[in-house]
Structure formats: C-alpha cells, structure tokens
Scaffold this motif. Structure first.
Motif, PDB file in Angstrom:
ATOM      1  N   CYS A  29      10.890   7.092  41.240  1.00 51.00           N
ATOM      2  CA  CYS A  29      10.945   8.537  41.488  1.00 51.00           C
ATOM      3  C   CYS A  29      11.439   9.300  40.267  1.00 51.00           C
ATOM      4  N   GLY A  30      11.887   8.593  39.239  1.00 49.94           N
ATOM      5  CA  GLY A  30      12.479   9.243  38.077  1.00 49.94           C
ATOM      6  C   GLY A  30      13.923   9.635  38.288  1.00 49.94           C
ATOM      7  N   THR A  31      14.516   9.158  39.378  1.00 50.16           N
ATOM      8  CA  THR A  31      15.926   9.497  39.677  1.00 50.16           C
ATOM      9  C   THR A  31      16.797   8.257  39.763  1.00 50.16           C
TER      10      THR A  31
ATOM     11  N   SER B 286      19.288   6.264  34.347  1.00 47.53           N
ATOM     12  CA  SER B 286      18.899   7.662  34.387  1.00 47.53           C
ATOM     13  C   SER B 286      20.118   8.544  34.558  1.00 47.53           C
TER      14      SER B 286
ATOM     15  N   THR C  68      13.942   4.196  40.708  1.00 47.89           N
ATOM     16  CA  THR C  68      13.478   4.447  39.346  1.00 47.89           C
ATOM     17  C   THR C  68      12.029   4.940  39.332  1.00 47.89           C
TER      18      THR C  68
END
Length: 385
Positions: A143-145, A205, A141
């Motif tokens: 990493c934004g992924t 995400s 999370t």
C-alpha cells in the motif's frame, strides 16, 4: 487477600506472555497476506478480524448465566444462600464505611447484564478499530504505508510512555520512581533497537513509522479507557464484552467498507480461498484469542504493566524477521541485545511492585500519597480524644 492479588498478577503475566507470541506471529502472517498473497487491504483485514469477536456471543446459547443477568437462576434453597450473602455484603459495607477515605474501595456487585455490557462495548469501537487499523496499515508495504514487523513493533511499544501519562491523568495513578524509571528504560531499549533497525538492509517507510506511532497512542488510550470503565475483572465478562465489540464493528464498519469500495480506496472483490484461510486463522488466533488474553491482562494487572509487557515483542519480532529473511545478510549488533535487555528489565521492574502497594518504606509510594494518609490519620480521630 495477598495470595489472591499475587495469583491475579501471575495470571496477568501469563496472559501477556501468550499475547507476545501471538501478536508477533500475527504480524508476520499479516505481511505474508499483504505482500506475498497480494491482498493489500488493511481496512478489510481489520474489519474481518474484529468482526470474528462475534464468536464469543455464542455464549448466550450455551451459558444460562449470560441469559439470566448477573447471576445464575435460583434453585431450591438458593434464597437462603443469597440472603446470607447479602448479610455478609451489608456487614462488609458497614465496616468499610468506618474506614478512612484513603482505604475505601468499591466491591463488585456481580457481573453486568448483557445489555449493560453491550452499552460498554460500543464505547470501545472507535479507539479499538482505529488503533488496529493504523497498526495493520503500517505493515502493508504494497500500500506504500508499510514498514518491517520489527520497526512497527518497536515504535508501537512506545505506548507505555503514553499509557503512563494517561493513567496519571485519567486513572489518577501516582507516578512512582519505579514506574518512571521502568518507562525510561523501555524507551531507551526502543531507541537502541531502532538504531539496530536503521542499520539493517530492510527499507522502512516513514509513513509506516508514523502510522505505528499513531497506533501506539490510540492503543494507550484504549487500555486506559478499558481500565477506567472496567476497573475489576469481576464486573464484566470479558468474552461477552469482546463479542459485542465484534458485533458493533460488523454493523458500524459495513458502511465504511462500502465507502472504501466505491471510492476506490480498497476494492471489495472476490477473496481467494487460501487468502480467506489465512485471514480466518489470523483473526481467530491473532485477534479473537490474543486480544481476549490481552484485555484480561489489563484488568488483572494495569494498563502500564500490560503495555510494558507487550514491549517484549521487540526482541521476538527481530528473531521472526530473521527467520522470515527480512534482514538477509544482517548480523545482530550489541545495540539489539542491550535494547532487548532494557525492555525486559523494565517489564520485570514495573511488575516487581503491586499497583496498590502503600507501604511508606517502599520506593513505590510517592510523597503525595503519604501526605494524604497523614491528613487522614491526623484529622478528627475519635480515638484521639
């Protein structure tokens, strides 16, 4: 023979049970490494964990059979034993030649040599690394992924559907109603559990879900490739195979690791000792040991059975998320229990029938296989004249 097959299936189920526990624990630990320890480097984690497979290559130091090819070195009197064994194999081969084509099967001629095993291992590197990298990235999370362990596990379990299709196309496995219904039940369970997850307080995400789906497809392709290349557990020493897989990952992955560092995608900097301890423990238990058991489960059973079995990580992952307080204040609903039950029943259903069961009275035989047997028996039969 029947007892041997039952023993193999039982061992396969035990391997799957161990894998389920280890993978859920590993997934929770990975999120701790990424989020709580601020080590958001999924590529390096995959590279480090897979490279630890090299530990298995220590077998060349301690096991003489690994160094001497596919059999142990000869001793006094062993030549007579080998000659007798060869005569028995020749006799079995002669009897098998007399069988109809539909009932023939290849017998293993011993373990492959180290060089042959290494050549097999290098084939698995791309699919293996890509499948694990995308799965690990789906948990990051920071990493934004990333998404939750439960969401990633649920979506990854859809690999059973892709495995069913690929097994039919590549391995030429017949599509029985038992397998088809088991996959449908598993997918239905996934949908129900997903509904439960969507109602939870945790944010997931969309990119993380997409990476989980890509990982499921790649993992299905890997399991089918493994079964295609290694159809029998007596042909390859699985620890040796995984050892070479780790060695080739260590060599091939290093340029990509440097590329990621200089492009800024993942900075390869100093690693704190506590994070290194987490990485090592996760690599040894969550990769080296668990993936050996999983590879053995695929060979002992089948790609479909192994992937459906791993779907049992779904209920366990939700319990793990609850314990880790990732779904704080959220109560489990009926969708969760029904979905988990469907996944479990599908696993039991697909394991209730042997892969090679050809009894016409069994529901696990399709019409195409029956026609094939009738053509063989109805052809030029010497006894019919």
């Amino acid at each position: 023979m029947a007892h041997h097959k039952c023993s193999k299936k039982f061992l396969g189920i035990l391997c799957i049970a161990g894998v389920v526990v280890m993978w859920v624990g590993s997934s929770e630990l990975i999120q701790i490494i990424f989020d709580d320890r601020n080590f958001a480097r999924p590529f390096f984690l995959t590279y480090f964990s897979t490279s630890l497979f090299c530990i298995y290559l220590l077998g060349f130091l301690f096991l003489s059979s690994w160094r001497n090819g596919n059999k142990a070195p000869s001793t006094d009197g062993s030549s007579t034993i080998e000659e007798s064994r060869a005569m028995l194999l020749d006799s079995a081969a002669t009897e098998e030649d007399a069988l109809p084509p539909a009932t023939k099967h290849e017998s293993p001629q011993g373990f492959k040599t180290g060089w042959q095993t290494a050549m097999l291992a290098v084939q698995f590197v791309p699919l293996w690394f890509a499948a694990n990298w995308t799965f690990n990235a789906s948990l990051c999370t920071k990493c934004g992924t990333g998404t939750t362990v439960a969401s990633s596990t649920v979506i990854s379990s859809s690999s059973s559907f892709f495995t069913l299709i690929m097994s039919a196309l590549v391995l030429k496995e017949h599509l029985s109603w038992i397998k088809f219904l088991s996959v449908l039940m598993s997918c239905g369970g996934v949908v129900l559990v997903t509904e439960f997850d969507e109602g939870s307080s945790a944010e997931s995400s969309l990119l993380g879900d997409g990476l989980s789906l890509i990982s499921a497809i790649l993992m299905a392709a890997f399991t089918v490739q493994l079964k295609y290349v290694v159809p029998n557990e007596d042909e390859v020493r699985m620890p040796m195979l995984l050892g070479f897989l780790g060695l080739f990952t260590l060599i091939i992955g290093l340029p990509f690791l440097l590329l990621f560092h200089y492009t800024g995608l993942e900075k390869f900097e100093g690693i704190p000792l506590n994070v290194l301890a987490y990485l090592t423990f996760n690599g040894v238990v969550g990769t080296v040991l668990s993936d050996l058991l999983w590879a053995q489960a695929i060979v002992f059973t089948s790609p479909l059975q192994a992937n459906l079995g791993v779907s049992l990580t779904i209920p366990l992952s939700f319990f793990a998320d609850e314990i880790a307080q990732r779904h704080v204040g959220h109560k489990m609903k009926w969708e969760y229990f029904c979905g988990a039950a469907l996944v479990f029943v599908s696993f039991v259903g697909v394991n209730s029938y042997a892969e090679d069961r050809k009894d016409p009275s069994s529901p696990d035989v399709d019409m195409e296989s029956n026609i094939g047997l009738e053509d063989v028996s109805g052809g030029d039969d010497p006894g019919a004249e």
